[in-house]
Design a protein around this motif. Structure first.
Motif, PDB file in Angstrom:
ATOM      1  N   MET A 174       0.867  -1.196   0.114  1.00 34.95           N
ATOM      2  CA  MET A 174       0.011   0.133   0.049  1.00 34.95           C
ATOM      3  C   MET A 174       0.884   1.168  -0.069  1.00 34.95           C
ATOM      4  SD  MET A 174      -2.982   1.129   2.623  1.00 34.95           S
ATOM      5  CE  MET A 174      -1.890   1.416   4.031  1.00 34.95           C
ATOM      6  N   LEU A 175       0.633   2.124  -0.858  1.00 36.98           N
ATOM      7  CA  LEU A 175       1.390   3.397  -0.985  1.00 36.98           C
ATOM      8  C   LEU A 175       0.604   4.284  -0.011  1.00 36.98           C
ATOM      9  CD1 LEU A 175       3.366   5.533  -2.411  1.00 36.98           C
ATOM     10  CD2 LEU A 175       1.558   5.799  -3.932  1.00 36.98           C
ATOM     11  N   ILE A 176       1.610   4.812   1.150  1.00 35.91           N
ATOM     12  CA  ILE A 176       1.309   5.856   1.722  1.00 35.91           C
ATOM     13  C   ILE A 176       1.528   7.301   1.341  1.00 35.91           C
ATOM     14  CG2 ILE A 176       1.521   6.632   4.142  1.00 35.91           C
ATOM     15  CD1 ILE A 176       2.380   4.040   5.018  1.00 35.91           C
ATOM     16  N   VAL A 177       0.538   7.985   1.210  1.00 32.75           N
ATOM     17  CA  VAL A 177       0.684   9.503   0.697  1.00 32.75           C
ATOM     18  C   VAL A 177       0.579  10.515   1.617  1.00 32.75           C
ATOM     19  CG1 VAL A 177      -0.064  11.174  -1.066  1.00 32.75           C
ATOM     20  CG2 VAL A 177      -0.168   8.998  -1.791  1.00 32.75           C
ATOM     21  N   GLY A 178       1.336  11.261   1.909  1.00 34.60           N
ATOM     22  CA  GLY A 178       1.343  12.374   2.802  1.00 34.60           C
ATOM     23  C   GLY A 178       0.516  13.631   2.070  1.00 34.60           C
ATOM     24  N   LEU A 179      -0.304  14.339   2.579  1.00 31.93           N
ATOM     25  CA  LEU A 179      -1.094  15.380   2.273  1.00 31.93           C
ATOM     26  C   LEU A 179      -0.848  16.552   3.087  1.00 31.93           C
ATOM     27  CD1 LEU A 179      -3.150  16.904   0.267  1.00 31.93           C
ATOM     28  CD2 LEU A 179      -5.135  15.955   1.500  1.00 31.93           C
ATOM     29  N   ARG A 215       8.529  11.235   6.534  1.00 31.38           N
ATOM     30  CA  ARG A 215       9.508   9.955   6.292  1.00 31.38           C
ATOM     31  C   ARG A 215       8.737   8.440   6.163  1.00 31.38           C
ATOM     32  NH1 ARG A 215      12.268  12.914  10.441  1.00 31.38           N
ATOM     33  NH2 ARG A 215      11.500  11.741  12.089  1.00 31.38           N
ATOM     34  N   LEU A 216       7.309   8.754   6.607  1.00 33.64           N
ATOM     35  CA  LEU A 216       6.719   7.453   6.396  1.00 33.64           C
ATOM     36  C   LEU A 216       5.883   7.486   5.176  1.00 33.64           C
ATOM     37  CD1 LEU A 216       4.769   7.589   9.967  1.00 33.64           C
ATOM     38  CD2 LEU A 216       6.538   6.245   9.423  1.00 33.64           C
ATOM     39  N   CYS A 217       5.853   8.433   4.288  1.00 32.78           N
ATOM     40  CA  CYS A 217       5.222   8.373   3.445  1.00 32.78           C
ATOM     41  C   CYS A 217       6.281   8.244   1.813  1.00 32.78           C
ATOM     42  CB  CYS A 217       4.880   9.993   3.018  1.00 32.78           C
ATOM     43  SG  CYS A 217       3.729  10.538   4.302  1.00 32.78           S
ATOM     44  N   ARG A 228      -2.385   6.681  16.739  1.00 30.45           N
ATOM     45  CA  ARG A 228      -3.522   6.131  16.182  1.00 30.45           C
ATOM     46  C   ARG A 228      -3.423   6.319  14.629  1.00 30.45           C
ATOM     47  NH1 ARG A 228      -8.774   8.310  19.726  1.00 30.45           N
ATOM     48  NH2 ARG A 228      -8.040   7.612  21.675  1.00 30.45           N
ATOM     49  N   ILE A 229      -2.501   7.325  14.346  1.00 25.61           N
ATOM     50  CA  ILE A 229      -2.085   7.344  12.601  1.00 25.61           C
ATOM     51  C   ILE A 229      -1.761   5.911  12.201  1.00 25.61           C
ATOM     52  CG2 ILE A 229      -0.839   8.009  10.850  1.00 25.61           C
ATOM     53  CD1 ILE A 229      -0.815  10.911  12.260  1.00 25.61           C
ATOM     54  N   ALA A 230      -0.715   5.293  13.070  1.00 20.65           N
ATOM     55  CA  ALA A 230      -0.374   3.954  12.649  1.00 20.65           C
ATOM     56  C   ALA A 230      -1.171   3.175  12.707  1.00 20.65           C
ATOM     57  CB  ALA A 230       0.935   3.734  13.655  1.00 20.65           C
ATOM     58  N   TYR A 231      -2.063   2.932  13.723  1.00 25.94           N
ATOM     59  CA  TYR A 231      -3.176   2.039  13.731  1.00 25.94           C
ATOM     60  C   TYR A 231      -4.338   2.021  12.418  1.00 25.94           C
ATOM     61  CZ  TYR A 231      -7.501  -0.507  15.166  1.00 25.94           C
ATOM     62  OH  TYR A 231      -8.487  -1.291  15.152  1.00 25.94           O
ATOM     63  N   ALA A 232      -4.294   3.380  12.143  1.00 21.46           N
ATOM     64  CA  ALA A 232      -5.281   3.558  10.892  1.00 21.46           C
ATOM     65  C   ALA A 232      -4.784   3.145   9.676  1.00 21.46           C
ATOM     66  CB  ALA A 232      -5.860   5.034  11.002  1.00 21.46           C
TER      67      ALA A 232
END
Length: 243
Positions: free
Chosen positions: A1-6, A125-127, A95-99
């Motif tokens: 899954m691609l994680i995108v930062g907005l 850095r997570l994105c 909570r972000i990590a859980y989601a």
């Protein structure tokens, strides 16, 4: 899954962009909503805020925290702002990590982290990719005054308290120009989703990879095949997250 930062600046149109992404079927993790949730009575962050800031930050006749009062306290006091961050940021991140994990196991190809302070918090850095919503300084100022009822001086102070939007643009994978109409912004969002959303094959492989990783672990030390499978699965996981 691609994680995108907005992210973007205040009043540049990030919330409108977030709604457009949801309309495209992309799950959005909203850090502002999470920040509200962790400040509800009974939450750990609520208790920490009460301990350090006292009952003076409560709404009149209520146990709920008055975010405007709290914001007024920390706005011009870096030490108190840092204290508030220590009370809240770890629990927002959790909570972000859980989601994100929840959307991953549900099989989504892409997930968006809607975070106003994405770069400032280091969560970029997570994105795998980052989109910045931008508009002209004149548009930003006019929208902020109209939306929040700020004076010119108040609006300028709010904008100056954030990382300059041109600095965010330099660190973005894509800049979404919001100087035009809502329809134009929505069109840009559709293009972003079409360009960035991983294929079905890539998404399925990313879901299968953790299973392969676990299965290959017992054989990694005794078999070249097991080690190769372990490395391949690990590569798939990293690739699925970071694009």
């Amino acid at each position: 899954m691609l994680i995108v930062g907005l992210t973007g600046g205040i009043a540049t149109g990030k919330s409108t962009t977030s709604r457009a992404l949801k309309a495209q079927g992309v799950p959005v993790v909203d850090a502002d909503i999470i920040a509200h949730q962790i400040m509800e009575p009974g939450e750990v962050s609520y208790k920490l805020v009460m301990k350090h800031f006292g009952v003076g930050v409560l709404q009149e006749g209520s146990q709920a925290i008055d975010r405007a009062k709290l914001g007024g306290i920390i706005f011009n006091d870096p030490d108190k702002r840092q204290l508030l961050n220590k009370c809240t940021h770890p629990y927002v991140r959790r909570r972000i990590a859980y989601a994100v994990f929840k959307y991953y196991i549900q099989g989504y190809a892409m997930c968006v982290l809607d975070i106003p302070l994405l770069f400032e918090s280091g969560l970029d850095r997570l994105c795998g990719k980052v989109a910045v919503v931008s508009c002209s300084p004149e548009q930003q100022m006019a929208r902020l005054i109209s939306r929040n009822g700020f004076s010119l001086e108040e609006a300028e102070a709010r904008i100056k308290s954030q990382m300059p939007i041109n600095e965010k643009e330099k660190r973005a994978t894509m800049v979404l120009d919001n100087n035009g109409s809502i329809e134009e912004l929505e069109s840009s969002v559709r293009d972003l989703v079409n360009d960035w959303k991983p294929s079905l094959v890539r998404t399925v492989c990313a879901l299968v990879a953790p299973v392969g990783l676990l299965v290959s672990l017992p054989f990694a030390r005794t078999s070249m095949c097991g080690l190769g499978t372990l490395c391949a699965c690990a590569a798939w996981i990293v690739g699925s997250i970071f694009g």
